[in-house]
Design an enzyme around this catalytic site. Structure first.
Site, PDB file in Angstrom:
ATOM      1  CB  SER A 258      -1.537  18.421 -11.350  1.00 40.22           C
ATOM      2  OG  SER A 258      -1.637  17.250 -10.433  1.00 40.22           O
ATOM      3  CE  LYS A 259       5.237  19.208 -11.571  1.00 39.71           C
ATOM      4  NZ  LYS A 259       6.472  19.787 -11.885  1.00 39.71           N
ATOM      5  NE  ARG A 260       1.082  16.371  -7.461  1.00 42.92           N
ATOM      6  CZ  ARG A 260       1.675  17.371  -7.392  1.00 42.92           C
ATOM      7  NH1 ARG A 260       3.160  17.993  -7.280  1.00 42.92           N
ATOM      8  NH2 ARG A 260       0.621  18.189  -7.308  1.00 42.92           N
ATOM      9  CG  ASP A 261      -4.361  14.492 -12.057  1.00 43.05           C
ATOM     10  OD1 ASP A 261      -4.051  14.032 -11.381  1.00 43.05           O
ATOM     11  OD2 ASP A 261      -4.588  15.899 -12.352  1.00 43.05           O
TER      12      ASP A 261
END
Ligand code: GLU
Length: 508
Positions: A258-261
Site C-alpha cells: 500500500s502507499k503507506r508502506d
C-alpha cells in the site's frame, strides 16, 4: 483478429507502481502480438477525481517508455479515450438495456436505501428485494412514465436474474465460477447521468475492440457483473479474454503493498514523486530516487512473471519476446526493494557512459556543481561499479565535484605518523611531476617510489586515498587521481598531509 489491450487507470491520485506493472504487461502482450496498446482514462467517478492525476499517469508512462498507440494524448480513431467525454454513449447503451428488459430504472432516494439497509443486515438490491423498492420493475408503468416525465432523479440498474452460474475462463487463474444469486443489481448509470465503472468499462471495451483484459486481481469480482453485461448486450461473441494479475505484496508481512508502506519502509512505491495536498498524501518516486526506466521495467516485469530459467536481466525487446500470460503466477509477488536496487545497479554498470553522464547532469546542476559532460563521463566511469541509484554519483562521489567535507579521522590516526612525513612529501613531489598523469603510469610510478623508499603499499596507499577523497570507500585511487587531475590531486595531497598532522596532534 489482432490483439487490442488497454490500460485503464482512474485518475484518483498518483499511479501506484503496481499500476505501472499492469501497463507493462499490457504493453508487452500487445507488442508481442503486433497488437495495439490503448490508454483509456476512467474518470467517471467525479467524487474521487484528483486534478493532476491524469497528467501524472501520462508522465509516468512516458518516463518508463510505455507509449500507448491510442489514447488520451496519443491519438486513435475510437476516441474520445477519456470516459468523462463519452457520457452520451453510456446514456444510450444504458437505455438500450432498459429497452431490452435487461436493466431498469430505480428511483429510490438515498434515504430510502439507507432505511432498507437499516431494516436488513447485508441488504442487497437484487431479485429478492427489488419488488419492495421503487423501480420500473415494481411500480406500475404509468407511474414510471410520470416520474421520468417529471424529471425525478433515477439510476439504471442491471437486472441480475438469480440461479445462474457465471463462468469466467481466466487466462491466469483458470475457470472461475460466480453464482448470480450472490450478485447485486449493480447501478450502471447514476443520477447525475454518469456511468459507473462497470457500464463504462464494458461499453468501452466493446466499442474499442478490446480482445484481452489484463488487470489487477482486485477487479476479479467485478468480472462476474461484466460477463452478465456482455450477455445482456448480446456481445458474448466478442467478449475479451480476462487475465487477472497477482497482487503485489508488502515487503514484509501479509497483505498487499500500500502507499503507506512507502513511508513505513522508507522506500518509493510510486513511479514518480507526487505532491499531494498534505504531507501524508505526498510520495517519493522511483524516478526521483534515481532509478533508470529500463531497470524499473525489468524489476516490475519479474514481479509476478518469469519465463523459467535463470535469466533476470531482460531488455524491453527481450521481455517482449519472452513474455507470456501462462508464466504469470497466481500467488502474490513480494515487493522487494533491495531487488529493485540490484537491477538498477546492474543497469548502471552496463549503461553507455555518455547517456549516464546525461542522466546525472541535472543532479550535479541541482547541487550547484559546474561539471561539463566530459568530466561527468569520467565521473561515471570511475564510480559506476559502486553506485546503486543515480544520486549516489553526486552524493557518495561529492568530493569529485567539491572540496572534501569530512575526513575519516579514525583511519588517519591508524595510518599516519610524523615519521612518514618526509616520504609523503617526496611522494607529493613525484606525483606533481609525474611524466604522464594517467591512472596506469601513475600507479606504476607511485608503486616504484614506495618500493624505493623501503615502504609497503599498505602504509602509503590508504593515505593517498584519504587525502584525495577523505574516505576509504572511494573508487580506485589512481583512477580517482587522474579524474581530479594533476593540480587538484597535488593540492589535495598537500592539504591532506596538513590535515593528517593536525589530526594526530589533536588526538595526542
Ligand atoms: N479503472 C479501473 C482501474 O482503475 C480499471 C480496471 C480495469 O482495467 O478494468 O484500475
Amino acid at each position: 483478429m489482432s490483439v487490442r489491450v488497454r490500460f485503464a487507470p482512474s485518475p484518483t491520485g498518483a499511479l501506484h507502481i503496481g499500476g505501472v506493472r499492469t501497463a507493462l504487461y499490457n504493453y508487452l502482450f500487445a507488442r508481442q502480438h503486433g497488437g495495439t496498446f490503448i490508454l483509456r482514462i476512467e474518470d467517471t467517478d467525479q467524487n474521487r477525481y484528483v486534478p493532476g492525476a491524469e497528467a501524472y499517469i501520462v508522465e509516468a508512462l512516458k518516463w518508463v517508455g510505455l507509449l500507448p498507440d491510442e489514447g488520451v494524448g496519443f491519438g486513435g480513431e475510437l476516441g474520445p479515450y477519456r470516459q468523462s467525454e463519452r457520457k452520451p454513449v453510456y446514456h444510450q447503451y444504458a437505455h438500450e438495456l432498459v429497452a431490452k428488459g435487461k436493466a431498469y430504472f430505480a428511483f429510490d432516494t438515498p434515504e430510502a436505501l439507507e432505511a432498507a439497509r437499516q431494516a436488513e443486515e447485508n441488504f442487497t438490491y437484487n431479485a429478492h428485494t427489488r419488488h419492495l423498492l421503487s423501480n420500473s420493475l415494481s411500480l406500475p408503468a404509468e407511474t414510471v412514465q410520470q416520474r421520468l416525465a417529471a424529471g425525478d432523479p433515477y439510476v439504471i440498474r442491471l437486472r441480475v436474474e438469480p440461479g445462474q452460474d457465471v463462468h469466467i475462463q481466466d487466462l491466469i487463474r483458470g475457470a472461475v465460477v460466480f453464482q448470480s444469486s450472490e450478485l447485486d443489481d449493480k447501478v450502471l448509470l447514476k443520477t447525475d447521468g454518469m456511468p459507473t465503472y462497470h457500464l463504462a468499462n464494458i461499453v468501452d471495451d466493446h466499442l474499442m475492440g478490446i480482445t484481452h483484459v489484463i488487470r489487477g486481481e482486485e477487479w476479479l469480482p467485478s468480472t462476474a457483473h461484466h460477463v452478465l453485461l456482455y450477455q445482456a448486450f448480446g456481445w458474448t461473441d466478442t467478449m475479451p479474454q480476462f487475465a487477472h494479475l497477482p497482487l503485489i505484496l508488502k515487503p514484509v508481512g501479509n497483505g498487499k503493498l500500500s502507499k503507506r508502506d512507502g513511508a513505513k519502509f522508507g522506500i518509493p512505491v510510486f513511479p514518480l514523486a507526487w505532491a499531494g495536498e498534505t504531507a501524508e498524501d505526498s510520495f517519493p518516486g522511483f524516478r526521483e530516487a534515481g532509478f533508470l526506466p529500463a531497470a524499473t521495467l525489468n524489476f516490475l516485469a519479474l514481479l509476478g512473471w518469469h519465463p523459467g530459467g535463470d535469466q533476470e536481466i531482460f531488455s524491453l525487446d527481450e521481455l517482449i519476446q519472452a513474455f507470456s500470460l501462462e508464466h504469470i503466477s497466481k500467488g502474490g509477488a513480494r515487493f522487494d526493494y533491495e531487488k529493485a536496487k540490484w537491477f538498477n545497479q546492474r543497469y548502471i554498470q552496463t549503461m553507455d557512459p555518455a547517456a549516464l553522464a546525461a542522466a546525472i547532469q541535472p543532479l550535479a546542476a541541482a547541487k550547484g556543481y559546474q561539471a561539463d559532460t566530459a568530466f561527468l563521463s569520467q565521473v561515471v566511469q570511475l564510480m559506476k561499479e559502486r553506485v546503486t541509484v543515480l544520486p549516489d554519483f553526486v552524493e557518495q562521489g561529492y568530493y569529485l565535484f567539491e572540496a572534501i567535507k569530512l575526513y575519516d579521522d579514525e583511519m588517519i590516526a591508524k595510518k599516519w605518523s610524523a615519521g612518514l612525513q618526509p616520504a609523503f612529501e617526496a611522494l607529493i613531489g613525484a606525483v606533481e611531476n609525474a611524466p604522464v598523469f594517467e591512472a596506469a603510469p601513475l600507479e606504476e610510478q607511485v608503486k616504484q617510489f614506495i618500493q624505493d623508499q623501503g615502504l609497503k603499499p599498505g602504509e602509503v596507499l590508504p593515505l593517498l586515498r584519504l587525502a584525495l577523497a577523505g574516505t576509504m570507500k572511494g573508487p580506485a585511487v589512481f583512477e580517482m587521481a587522474a579524474v581530479l587531475g594533476r593540480a587538484e590531486s597535488t593540492r589535495r595531497l598537500r592539504e591532506g598531509m596538513d590535515y593528517f598532522n593536525r589530526c594526530i596532534a589533536a588526538n595526542a
